[in-house]
Every structure is written in structure tokens, then in C-alpha cells.
Design an enzyme around this catalytic site. Structure first.
Site, mmCIF file in Angstrom:
data_model
loop_
_atom_site.group_PDB
_atom_site.id
_atom_site.type_symbol
_atom_site.label_atom_id
_atom_site.label_comp_id
_atom_site.label_asym_id
_atom_site.label_seq_id
_atom_site.Cartn_x
_atom_site.Cartn_y
_atom_site.Cartn_z
ATOM 1 N N CYS A 243 0.841 -1.207 0.000
ATOM 2 C CA CYS A 243 0.000 0.000 0.000
ATOM 3 C C CYS A 243 0.873 1.252 0.000
ATOM 4 O O CYS A 243 1.499 1.585 1.014
ATOM 5 C CB CYS A 243 -0.925 -0.028 1.223
ATOM 6 S SG CYS A 243 -1.785 1.519 1.556
ATOM 7 N N CYS B 55 0.077 3.880 2.591
ATOM 8 C CA CYS B 55 0.480 3.400 3.920
ATOM 9 C C CYS B 55 1.948 3.718 4.182
ATOM 10 O O CYS B 55 2.328 4.142 5.279
ATOM 11 C CB CYS B 55 0.281 1.891 4.036
ATOM 12 S SG CYS B 55 -1.426 1.327 3.884
#
Length: 268
Positions: free
Chosen positions: A31, A34
Site C-alpha cells: 500500500c 500506507c
């Protein structure tokens, strides 16, 4: 303090949150947002001086936890306080955005001072209540609870200042819905009706009760005013009662006690 979840969510998050707020970062290696958000979280927790802790949960390693907590978007942060989830945010935040979110949802370190302000309001020591709220706002200018308490003390001491105070209460705050009623009730105190007539005495009693934050007495006086002269002061009784009920909320005992009679008089 920050660490990856080692073994037990129950121990490392739920039980630990009874001692200090725990922010859980649900993330994954693949991600991109993230990976950008991670350093922001790390810097923020390092600067918090132990006010809260960060536990990172890699959803690839702990898919059962992701499913159990209904995580469908990454990154997701969730704040736990006293064993319960109290706030959630989806997607990466900027450093400023994260600070604002945390300031809104973390328990205040000034709880004792805020409780002193609330005690002052209950006992009628409005000056003490205002000073306590001001002390908190000096350290946390966006503390919504302190802003609300300051506005309540101002309603008693300086109603003309209420509008400016409640304007600072953020839209997502649980006190935001109380801001409007406080502002409207302050208008009644700033410019009370001056007309004579059979409604003048209950109106004066209602205004004194509102200034004293005695909502039970205010409702009783306003209901008497409504019964004697419903149009006194441009329908002041009905307007003020509606604002008091909004301020207190539908489940408050004072609302429950007076609202049925209000409805009966209003539609009789």
C-alpha cells in the site's frame, strides 16, 4: 512508543488502552499511501511525550484481525481508549491533519481542570468555571469541551461574547449541536423584551433562570409565559423553550419533564 503487533491484539491494544490511548495503524507493504503515512505516524507518536502509543497491524500478516475489525480501506487508523474504539480515519493524513484529528479525539490531559469548570457551572460559580476553561484553552485552543464550558460561563457573565466563542467549536465535535442553542439563548439575554403586560413577570423570571443556567426553572417560567401570553416578546417563550430542549437533548430529564406540556400549550 511504537511497535508492530507482536502476538495479542487483546493484550497490546485493548488492555493497554486502559492505561494509555492506543492508535492502531492497519497497513500493508503493498500500500503506497500506507508507506507515506507511516513516517508521519512515527514522528507524531515520538513527539507526543507518551500521551498515546502506536501499534501497527500488517493486514497481510493478520488478515483475521483485518476481517474482525471490518477493515476495507488502507491505511485505516483506529483509536482505542479504555478498551473501546472511539474514533477512526480512512486514508493517509497530512502531519497537520493527523494532529488535528488526534487533538479532537484523544482524551484531554486537562480532565481535572475541565471537571472543575463543570463543577463551577453546577454550583453557580461561573467566574471559576470560565477561568478553568480559559486555562485549558491556553494550552489547547481547539479543545471543544473547554470552548463549550467557556460559552456556558459566558452565557451567565457576558452573553454578548457567546457567539464568538461557539464559532470556534469544530463541526465534528459532540458539542457542535449545542453551539447554536447557546448562541440563540444569548440573544435573549442581550436584548430581552421590554414590553409590559401579563407576560412581563414570567419573562423576567425566565431570563434570570437562563442567566443562572437553571434550565428547570427557565422551562417552568417560559411555560408560564407561554400560557399567559404566547406572543409576548415576539413568541419568546416558544423560541427559547425549543432552544433549551435542543441544548439539553431529547433524553435529558428536564426535557422529558417539560416538553409534553410545551406541546400541549403550543397546539391547544
Amino acid at each position: 512508543m511504537s511497535h508492530e503487533l507482536a502476538s495479542s491484539f487483546e493484550t497490546e491494544v485493548i488492555q493497554r488502552s486502559h492505561e494509555v490511548p492506543v492508535l492502531v495503524d492497519f497497513w500493508a507493504d503493498w500500500c503506497g499511501p500506507c508507506l507515506m503515512f507511516g513516517p508521519i505516524l512515527e514522528r507524531s507518536v515520538a513527539a507526543s511525550a507518551g500521551r498515546w502509543e502506536l501499534v501497527k497491524v500488517n493486514t497481510e500478516r493478520h488478515p483475521d484481525l483485518a476481517a474482525h475489525h471490518g477493515i476495507r480501506s488502507l491505511p485505516t487508523i483506529r483509536l482505542f481508549v479504555n478498551g473501546a474504539s472511539v474514533a477512526e480515519s480512512l486514508g493517509a493524513l497530512s502531519e497537520a491533519g493527523l494532529k488535528q484529528w488526534l487533538d479532537r479525539h484523544l482524551p484531554s490531559p486537562h480532565t481535572t481542570t475541565l471537571e472543575a469548570a463543570e463543577a463551577g457551572l453546577r454550583t453557580g460559580d461561573f467566574s471559576q468555571a470560565g477561568q478553568a476553561a480559559e486555562a485549558v484553552l491556553a494550552a489547547e485552543p481547539q479543545n471543544d469541551r473547554a470552548l463549550y464550558l467557556k460559552a456556558c460561563s459566558a452565557l451567565a457573565l457576558d452573553p454578548a461574547s457567546v457567539a464568538a466563542i461557539v464559532t470556534a467549536i469544530p463541526g465534528g465535535s459532540p458539542f457542535f449541536e449545542k453551539a447554536g442553542p447557546l448562541k440563540e439563548l444569548a440573544k435573549v439575554l442581550v436584548a430581552p423584551p421590554s414590553e409590559d403586560g401579563k407576560g412581563s413577570i414570567p419573562c423576567a423570571n425566565a431570563i434570570a433562570a437562563i442567566r443562572g443556567l437553571d434550565w428547570d426553572a427557565a422551562c417552568s417560567a417560559l411555560l408560564e409565559l407561554l400560557e399567559r401570553d404566547r406572543h409576548y416578546g415576539y413568541d419568546l417563550a416558544a423560541k427559547a423553550l425549543k432552544q433549551i430542549f435542543l441544548l439539553l437533548g431529547p433524553r435529558d430529564a428536564i426535557t422529558a419533564r417539560h416538553q409534553p406540556r410545551f406541546a400541549s400549550l403550543l397546539f391547544s
